[in-house]
Every structure is written in structure tokens, then in C-alpha cells.
Design a protein around this motif. Structure first.
Motif, PDB file in Angstrom:
ATOM      1  N   LEU A   1       0.995  -1.411   0.042  1.00  0.00           N
ATOM      2  CA  LEU A   1       0.201  -0.310  -0.170  1.00  0.00           C
ATOM      3  C   LEU A   1       1.116   0.989   0.056  1.00  0.00           C
ATOM      4  N   SER A   2       2.025   1.431   0.807  1.00  0.00           N
ATOM      5  CA  SER A   2       3.258   2.456   0.737  1.00  0.00           C
ATOM      6  C   SER A   2       3.611   2.428  -0.355  1.00  0.00           C
ATOM      7  N   SER A   3       4.502   1.784  -1.062  1.00  0.00           N
ATOM      8  CA  SER A   3       4.765   1.883  -2.461  1.00  0.00           C
ATOM      9  C   SER A   3       3.289   2.634  -3.743  1.00  0.00           C
ATOM     10  N   LEU A   4       2.611   1.872  -3.443  1.00  0.00           N
ATOM     11  CA  LEU A   4       1.922   1.945  -4.420  1.00  0.00           C
ATOM     12  C   LEU A   4       0.924   3.978  -4.452  1.00  0.00           C
TER      13      LEU A   4
ATOM     14  N   ALA B   1       1.837   7.008  -6.923  1.00  0.00           N
ATOM     15  CA  ALA B   1       1.485   8.347  -7.370  1.00  0.00           C
ATOM     16  C   ALA B   1       1.056   9.418  -6.404  1.00  0.00           C
ATOM     17  N   PHE B   2       1.355   9.487  -5.296  1.00  0.00           N
ATOM     18  CA  PHE B   2       1.751  10.966  -4.389  1.00  0.00           C
ATOM     19  C   PHE B   2       3.366  11.495  -5.045  1.00  0.00           C
ATOM     20  N   GLY B   3       4.246  10.914  -5.206  1.00  0.00           N
ATOM     21  CA  GLY B   3       5.120  11.453  -5.428  1.00  0.00           C
ATOM     22  C   GLY B   3       6.125  11.515  -7.469  1.00  0.00           C
ATOM     23  N   ARG B   4       5.129  10.678  -7.872  1.00  0.00           N
ATOM     24  CA  ARG B   4       5.210  10.778  -9.727  1.00  0.00           C
ATOM     25  C   ARG B   4       4.067  11.046 -10.529  1.00  0.00           C
ATOM     26  N   LEU B   5       2.946  11.087  -9.809  1.00  0.00           N
ATOM     27  CA  LEU B   5       2.171  11.095 -10.952  1.00  0.00           C
ATOM     28  C   LEU B   5       1.256  12.798 -10.153  1.00  0.00           C
TER      29      LEU B   5
ATOM     30  N   PRO C   1      -6.089  15.593  -9.818  1.00  0.00           N
ATOM     31  CA  PRO C   1      -6.674  16.432  -9.301  1.00  0.00           C
ATOM     32  C   PRO C   1      -7.383  15.801  -7.427  1.00  0.00           C
ATOM     33  N   GLY C   2      -6.272  17.285  -7.071  1.00  0.00           N
ATOM     34  CA  GLY C   2      -6.584  16.608  -5.090  1.00  0.00           C
ATOM     35  C   GLY C   2      -5.399  16.169  -5.085  1.00  0.00           C
ATOM     36  N   ARG C   3      -4.381  16.134  -5.379  1.00  0.00           N
ATOM     37  CA  ARG C   3      -3.297  15.327  -4.573  1.00  0.00           C
ATOM     38  C   ARG C   3      -2.904  15.710  -3.832  1.00  0.00           C
ATOM     39  N   LYS C   4      -2.648  16.746  -3.992  1.00  0.00           N
ATOM     40  CA  LYS C   4      -1.673  17.804  -2.695  1.00  0.00           C
ATOM     41  C   LYS C   4      -3.029  18.063  -1.357  1.00  0.00           C
ATOM     42  N   VAL C   5      -4.335  18.120  -1.630  1.00  0.00           N
ATOM     43  CA  VAL C   5      -5.265  18.205  -0.278  1.00  0.00           C
ATOM     44  C   VAL C   5      -4.759  16.283   0.339  1.00  0.00           C
TER      45      VAL C   5
ATOM     46  N   GLN D   1       9.133  10.097  -0.534  1.00  0.00           N
ATOM     47  CA  GLN D   1       9.960  11.323  -0.716  1.00  0.00           C
ATOM     48  C   GLN D   1      10.876  10.718  -1.499  1.00  0.00           C
ATOM     49  N   PHE D   2      10.430   9.628  -0.935  1.00  0.00           N
ATOM     50  CA  PHE D   2      11.957   8.352  -1.919  1.00  0.00           C
ATOM     51  C   PHE D   2      11.838   8.693  -3.673  1.00  0.00           C
ATOM     52  N   PHE D   3      10.130   8.129  -4.167  1.00  0.00           N
ATOM     53  CA  PHE D   3       9.770   8.151  -5.107  1.00  0.00           C
ATOM     54  C   PHE D   3      10.070   9.545  -6.006  1.00  0.00           C
ATOM     55  N   ARG D   4       9.854  10.560  -4.842  1.00  0.00           N
ATOM     56  CA  ARG D   4      10.287  12.314  -5.679  1.00  0.00           C
ATOM     57  C   ARG D   4      11.670  12.363  -5.789  1.00  0.00           C
ATOM     58  N   ALA D   5      12.371  11.775  -4.587  1.00  0.00           N
ATOM     59  CA  ALA D   5      13.568  11.925  -4.933  1.00  0.00           C
ATOM     60  C   ALA D   5      14.698  11.024  -6.197  1.00  0.00           C
TER      61      ALA D   5
END
Length: 279
Positions: A91-94, A98-102, A105-109, A161-165
Motif C-alpha cells: 500500500l505504501s509503495s503504490l 501516486a503521490f510522488g510521481r503522478l 486533481p486533489g493530490r496535495k490535499v 519522498q523516496f519516489f520524488r528523489a
């Protein structure tokens, strides 16, 4: 080349002895339990000073081998720990991808709402959680013991954070090769996050293995006890146990899987902490 001054040398020596003192304070309780586990129960019944004089024996550990209840609790803890760890990693990887690479709408919220979970103590939601699980008849089941721990906001934050890096050029190169988003996630990006997953997996397994609060509430059937609840029940009914040495042997037995897991995955933990997973 500058020589070490007496003041710097004195500070280094002070820090060294502070580290030694802290290490001794942390190791002393573990060493005490280990010594008790090898001490004869009859001698311990006369006084705990027998831990320093003996006699010493392996009977406490052989008694564990003949106690079906301890092994039942061990298997329960292993199933719950492994299942909860697998659920958190998936669940955390998926969610992290989704939060780090895609962009959606509404992702930040939604990400902020997920992080709010870090500020909510487990005790604050224990009553509604108990009612929900009672309604669904999930108490005294493995799913009931595992499911609450699978919602781990820290895991989502870590993987995000890891996916964003990871450099975005990797995605662009894969898209040019006509790779789908799922293939990019599964074949390209996920292997790069193995150190973070190892770290998250270890912490999740440790939490699940040592969890006392939720199993105490959810597991009312003795056959569904985890090791933490089983050992605690033995301590409560101390007069019915085989002695202090046997309890200490159970504690050592319960700690072995955690030690083994850390030894196996310590390289990944060091890599993740040092930030060397993504080049």
C-alpha cells in the motif's frame, strides 16, 4: 596538518565514556534477562541472586520446546508480523508512487490528510475501531489483528519522498520506449526503492511483533494470542508458570526473530539512511 589539541582530546574521551555508559545502561536489562533464562528456576525461587551463582541449565529452553502454547503464540506473531509488513509495503509503495510521481486533481490535499494520521494517537480511535471490527466479526482473526497496522501514514510519507528523489528523466526515457505507467512503476522505479522498503519493512515488522495494545483488545481467544499477549498473561498468572527463568527464556525466544531480521537487512537500512539508494 593540524595536531589534536588537549581540549579536543578531552572532549573526545568524554564523549567516548558517555557512549560507553549509555550502551551499558541499554544492554544491562537484556543481559539480565539472558542470564535469568539460563538459571535454574528452583534456585531463582529462593532469590534472584542465584543468577550470579547458578546453577545454570538449558531446561528453560527445552521447556519452551514442549510448550505448545508458546509456539502457537510465536506462529501467530509471525503471521501477523509478516502479513502486516507485506500489506504496508504494497500500500505504501503504490501510494508513494501516486503521490510522488503522478499529477492528479486533489493530490496535495489528500496527501496532507494522510499526514494528519501521524498526529492522531491510536488510543483516540480505539473505540470506533473496536465497534467496527465487532460489527464485521473480525476479532480473534488474523485479518483483524493485521488490518489496523496496514494503514501507516509514515510509510506513505517515506515512500513518497523516496519516489520524488528519483530523477524524472528515468520516467521520460521509459515512456519514450512505450512503457506503461504500471510497467514503469513495477520494472523501473520499484527496484530503486528497495533500501527504503527494507527500512520500512523492518520498522513495520518490529512494530507488529512488539505490538501489545491492539492484540490485547482484539485477541480474547488464547489460541489467537501473539507472543506479547501470551508472555504478559504468563506474568499475570505467575503462580501458574514454571518460574522466572522460564519467563526470561520466553522473552529471549521472542526477541530472536527481530534480531535475525535486522541482521539480514541491516545493509539496506544503512543504505537508505545514508541516502545512497538513488544515484
Amino acid at each position: 596538518m593540524s595536531a589534536t589539541t588537549p581540549i579536543q582530546h578531552g572532549h573526545s574521551r568524554t564523549l567516548f565514556w558517555i557512549a560507553v555508559a549509555v550502551s551499558v545502561l541499554m544492554f544491562a536489562p537484556m543481559a539480565w534477562v539472558l542470564v535469568l533464562s539460563f538459571t535454574d528456576n528452583e534456585a531463582l525461587s529462593r532469590g534472584t541472586e542465584a543468577a550470579f551463582t547458578g546453577p545454570y541449565t538449558l531446561k528453560n529452553y527445552t521447556d519452551i520446546a514442549g510448550n505448545s502454547g508458546v509456539f502457537r503464540w510465536f506462529v501467530n506473531s509471525l503471521i501477523v508480523g509478516a502479513g502486516q509488513t507485506a500489506g504496508v509495503l504494497v500500500l505504501s509503495s503504490l501510494a508513494g508512487y501516486a503521490f510522488g510521481r503522478l499529477e492528479w486533481p486533489g493530490r496535495k490535499v489528500i496527501f496532507v490528510i494522510v499526514l494528519f494520521g501521524l498526529a492522531v494517537p491510536e488510543q483516540a480511535v480505539i473505540i470506533p475501531r473496536h465497534q467496527i471490527f465487532s460489527t464485521l466479526d473480525l476479532h480473534n482473526t488474523y485479518i483483524g489483528l493485521m488490518l489496523p497496522g496496514m494503514s501507516l501514514p509514515f510509510g506513505v510519507f517515506l515512500m513518497t519522498q523516496f519516489f520524488r528523489a528519483i530523477p524524472p528523466e528515468i520516467d521520460e526515457a521509459a515512456l519514450l520506449d512505450n512503457a506503461t505507467r504500471w510497467r514503469i512503476f513495477w520494472k523501473v522505479l520499484l527496484p530503486l526503492t528497495l533500501p527504503a522498503q527494507a527500512t520500512l519493512g523492518i520498522f513495520t515488522f518490529l512494530f507488529a511483533w512488539n505490538d501489545y495494545w491492539w492484540p490485547l483488545i482484539s485477541a480474547t481467544d488464547k489460541d489467537m494470542y501473539t507472543l506479547t499477549i501470551g508472555i504478559a498473561s504468563s506474568q499475570v498468572n505467575f503462580a501458574q508458570t514454571e518460574g522466572l527463568g522460564f519467563l526470561a527464556a520466553q522473552a529471549v525466544f521472542a526477541a530472536l526473530p527481530v534480531l535475525i531480521v535486522y541482521i539480514i537487512f541491516q545493509k539496506h537500512v544503512v543504505t537508505a539512511v545514508s541516502g545512497g539508494a538513488v544515484k
